[in-house]
Every structure is written in structure tokens, then in C-alpha cells.
Scaffold this motif. Structure first.
Motif, PDB file in Angstrom:
ATOM      1  N   ARG A  22     -16.232 -16.204 -32.872  1.00  0.00           N
ATOM      2  CA  ARG A  22     -16.798 -15.209 -31.909  1.00  0.00           C
ATOM      3  C   ARG A  22     -17.963 -15.559 -30.856  1.00  0.00           C
ATOM      4  O   ARG A  22     -17.994 -15.510 -29.737  1.00  0.00           O
ATOM      5  N   VAL A  23     -18.581 -16.660 -31.545  1.00  0.00           N
ATOM      6  CA  VAL A  23     -19.696 -17.515 -30.794  1.00  0.00           C
ATOM      7  C   VAL A  23     -18.963 -18.337 -29.825  1.00  0.00           C
ATOM      8  O   VAL A  23     -19.730 -18.552 -28.451  1.00  0.00           O
ATOM      9  N   GLY A  24     -17.878 -19.038 -30.017  1.00  0.00           N
ATOM     10  CA  GLY A  24     -17.146 -19.798 -28.961  1.00  0.00           C
ATOM     11  C   GLY A  24     -16.584 -18.877 -27.897  1.00  0.00           C
ATOM     12  O   GLY A  24     -16.867 -19.401 -26.648  1.00  0.00           O
ATOM     13  N   ALA A  28     -17.968 -19.214 -24.037  1.00  0.00           N
ATOM     14  CA  ALA A  28     -17.039 -19.357 -22.945  1.00  0.00           C
ATOM     15  C   ALA A  28     -17.065 -18.510 -21.775  1.00  0.00           C
ATOM     16  O   ALA A  28     -17.271 -18.689 -20.497  1.00  0.00           O
ATOM     17  N   ALA A  29     -17.488 -17.230 -22.417  1.00  0.00           N
ATOM     18  CA  ALA A  29     -17.764 -16.104 -21.332  1.00  0.00           C
ATOM     19  C   ALA A  29     -18.937 -16.199 -20.563  1.00  0.00           C
ATOM     20  O   ALA A  29     -19.157 -15.896 -19.312  1.00  0.00           O
ATOM     21  N   VAL A  30     -20.155 -16.640 -21.101  1.00  0.00           N
ATOM     22  CA  VAL A  30     -21.205 -16.705 -20.601  1.00  0.00           C
ATOM     23  C   VAL A  30     -21.275 -18.067 -19.433  1.00  0.00           C
ATOM     24  O   VAL A  30     -21.563 -17.844 -18.461  1.00  0.00           O
ATOM     25  N   LEU A  31     -20.569 -18.964 -19.936  1.00  0.00           N
ATOM     26  CA  LEU A  31     -20.371 -20.118 -18.964  1.00  0.00           C
ATOM     27  C   LEU A  31     -19.582 -19.700 -17.850  1.00  0.00           C
ATOM     28  O   LEU A  31     -19.850 -20.184 -16.470  1.00  0.00           O
TER      29      LEU A  31
END
Length: 96
Positions: A22-24, A28-31
């Protein structure tokens, strides 16, 4: 022999793995969002810079090019020199 691994069957390990995934995904979405936002803001700011204009739909047909805003042009003729005064002003004092 069973194919299961007792270490990975532990509920705490599964929760940790789900959390890491989930953190990954969130990272990725934030980046991706940050990169897209940077590109959009860069394009918007670039269009606001002086001297940049959107490309014209048709190219000018005359041989003379019009200067873009913000460019320097030389004067049509050199400035005329200032002639010195014919007589120097005299200084008088109020003393008698």
C-alpha cells in the motif's frame, strides 16, 4: 510435504506485506502526480514569460521580420551631438 511456509503464514507478516504494498502504491501515485503537476506548472509559467508568444498560425510572408517583444532594436539614426553653449554663463555675486 505442504507448500506453505510457516513464516509467511503468520497474520502479522501478511499485514506488514499488505502495508508495504500500500505504501509503495501511494508513493508511486504521489510521485506521478508531482511530476505531472510540475510539467503543467512549468508550461503555464513558461507561457507567462516576457518575450515568449504562442507560435503564429501562419508565417509572415514579407522578408522583414518583426521583432518579438522584449528584444532590443538599434535606433534609426545616431543621436545628434549636443553643441556647447556659445557663451559661458557668468556668475555674479550679490556683494557690492
Amino acid at each position: 510435504m505442504p507448500d506453505s511456509d510457516p513464516l509467511h503464514d503468520d497474520p502479522a507478516v501478511r499485514r506488514r506485506d499488505r502495508g508495504l504494498r500500500r505504501v509503495g502504491v501511494v508513493t508511486a501515485a504521489v510521485l506521478t502526480t508531482a511530476a505531472a503537476g510540475t510539467a503543467i506548472l512549468g508550461a503555464a509559467y513558461r507561457s507567462q514569460l516576457p518575450g515568449t508568444a504562442s507560435s503564429p498560425a501562419t508565417a509572415p510572408t514579407s522578408g522583414a521580420q518583426t521583432p518579438q517583444s522584449g528584444t532590443l532594436r538599434p535606433p534609426a539614426q545616431a543621436p545628434a551631438p549636443v553643441a556647447p553653449p556659445s557663451q559661458a554663463p557668468s556668475a555674479t555675486s550679490g556683494a557690492s
